[in-house]
Design an enzyme around this catalytic site. Sequence first.
Site, PDB file in Angstrom:
ATOM      1  N   LYS A 142    -129.744  17.420  54.790  1.00 42.32           N
ATOM      2  CA  LYS A 142    -130.077  16.904  53.472  1.00 42.32           C
ATOM      3  C   LYS A 142    -131.034  15.721  53.626  1.00 42.32           C
ATOM      4  O   LYS A 142    -131.086  15.108  54.701  1.00 42.32           O
ATOM      5  CB  LYS A 142    -128.806  16.480  52.755  1.00 42.32           C
ATOM      6  N   HIS A 172    -122.283  18.079  55.602  1.00 42.22           N
ATOM      7  CA  HIS A 172    -121.177  17.741  56.506  1.00 42.22           C
ATOM      8  C   HIS A 172    -119.975  17.197  55.744  1.00 42.22           C
ATOM      9  O   HIS A 172    -118.858  17.184  56.264  1.00 42.22           O
ATOM     10  CB  HIS A 172    -121.636  16.720  57.549  1.00 42.22           C
ATOM     11  N   GLU A 210    -117.855   3.255  49.502  1.00 43.17           N
ATOM     12  CA  GLU A 210    -117.849   2.847  50.905  1.00 43.17           C
ATOM     13  C   GLU A 210    -117.844   1.321  51.027  1.00 43.17           C
ATOM     14  O   GLU A 210    -118.421   0.623  50.176  1.00 43.17           O
ATOM     15  CB  GLU A 210    -119.086   3.383  51.616  1.00 43.17           C
ATOM     16  N   HIS A 234    -123.610  15.819  47.790  1.00 38.82           N
ATOM     17  CA  HIS A 234    -122.235  16.102  48.184  1.00 38.82           C
ATOM     18  C   HIS A 234    -121.255  16.249  47.024  1.00 38.82           C
ATOM     19  O   HIS A 234    -120.518  17.234  46.940  1.00 38.82           O
ATOM     20  CB  HIS A 234    -121.717  14.991  49.108  1.00 38.82           C
ATOM     21  N   LYS A 332    -122.136   1.738  47.837  1.00 44.49           N
ATOM     22  CA  LYS A 332    -122.046   1.046  49.116  1.00 44.49           C
ATOM     23  C   LYS A 332    -121.637  -0.414  48.910  1.00 44.49           C
ATOM     24  O   LYS A 332    -121.772  -0.970  47.818  1.00 44.49           O
ATOM     25  CB  LYS A 332    -123.398   1.087  49.839  1.00 44.49           C
TER      26      LYS A 332
END
Length: 466
Positions: A142, A172, A210, A234, A332
């Site tokens: 990606k 992933h 995150e 995702h 983030k």
Amino acid sequence: MTSENTVKTLLILGASGDLTGRLLLPGLARLVASGRASGLKLVGAGSDQWTPAQWAKRVHDSFAEAAESAGAEGKAALAAMEKGTAYHGIDVTAEGSLAGLIGGLEAPVAVYFALPPQVSQKACEILDREHLPAGTRLVLEKPFGSGVGSAEALNRTLARLVPEDHVHRVDHFLGKATVLNILGLRFANRFLEPVWNREHIEKVEIIFDEDLALEGRARYYDGAGALRDMIQSHLLHIMALLAIDAPATIGERDLRDAISTVLRASSITTPYRNSTRRARYSAGTIGGRDIPDYAAEEGVDASRNTETLAEVQVGIDNWRWKGVPFTLRSGKALGIKRKEAVVTFRPVPHLPDGFQGVDAPNQLRIGFGPDTLKLDVDVNGPGDIFSLDRTTLLAELNASELLPYGEVLEGVINGDPLLSVRGDTAEQCWRIVEPVLAAWARDSVPLEKYDAGSAGPAEWPTAVER
């Protein structure tokens, strides 16, 4: 799905880059050590003119952790792959260079493009079908294109080279264990499926917050942002898995057809000021570390207004989900690390008089990494048996012995595209977010701020208290 490898050689382009050393090779090592990549040869290639010794050291260092915990057979398999590997310094965009390399390898070959998207696209454009041995598989990271138009163009290029089921568009985040855990929960429990619809579910939230900041990735991330990097790539797929109707099988055709059907029915409604939010972190502290203002990070162009936290509300226009908001959020440098899907059920239509204590609807939480399941239920007591207390049923879901990239590579070498993103699905994901990106580029939605280490803007619907 087959049990024998359909690929004999794994060729990694961009082998001297960060992705290969940090994720691909450790994932491959765990796969080899488990005995599930028998006879596979590893070849690296890149623009850096590495010596055989430099490449051998990279492979050895990346394999070290898996080798330490492997049994005798696993150690032998890793040692054999290390001994037989080779590296080639090439320019993959030079006419004939990549084709010549592939032609000299033992076929079938899986070509893993661990490269920037524009370089991968250029490399594919100068290949011809006759350059590729039978059974060649093309593996692309990606983001797949930069919008609907570029994704369609890249799909046309790939279709000219290999069949669609020989193209692996890597996600992933969708590890096999995660996918099967969601599908097993959805379709193996009779009590759940009858209430899995608009009549009983009030909203669904998919959160990937995150505590990591930019971590030196400005070159990629500042041109992407949270909406492209996580939601488009995702979280829309996680949403689709939670929303699909039961497929006949979990084979790649049936499952990927079901995912595509949901995404075609999905959109983000206007006005985007109401259905989307974006923000960027300023200076703060996370776990005792001082985090600088994003705009002051090395390599960041502050004028791009790149968001580090994004939230969108997606609607699915079908019989099952019409009117149920699916909120997707990722960011983030947040103080609370959250990786979960939260399904909130509608309140009971009537609670008999005499009971007390119910003040919130039931929720089902599916955690990602580690995969967990939490179900909130109301039960009597203890103490006053007329008072209902909230308790949580907790289960740990099956985890894979492989790393996420090991699961990706297992699908590639076994010829199973189940975990790969199909071409039409990649286009649909861009179709959903592209109008939002255009609106944000026009500043139709304000770019808010939050301190690094905070929980994000307190007024957002997905906000939680620290």
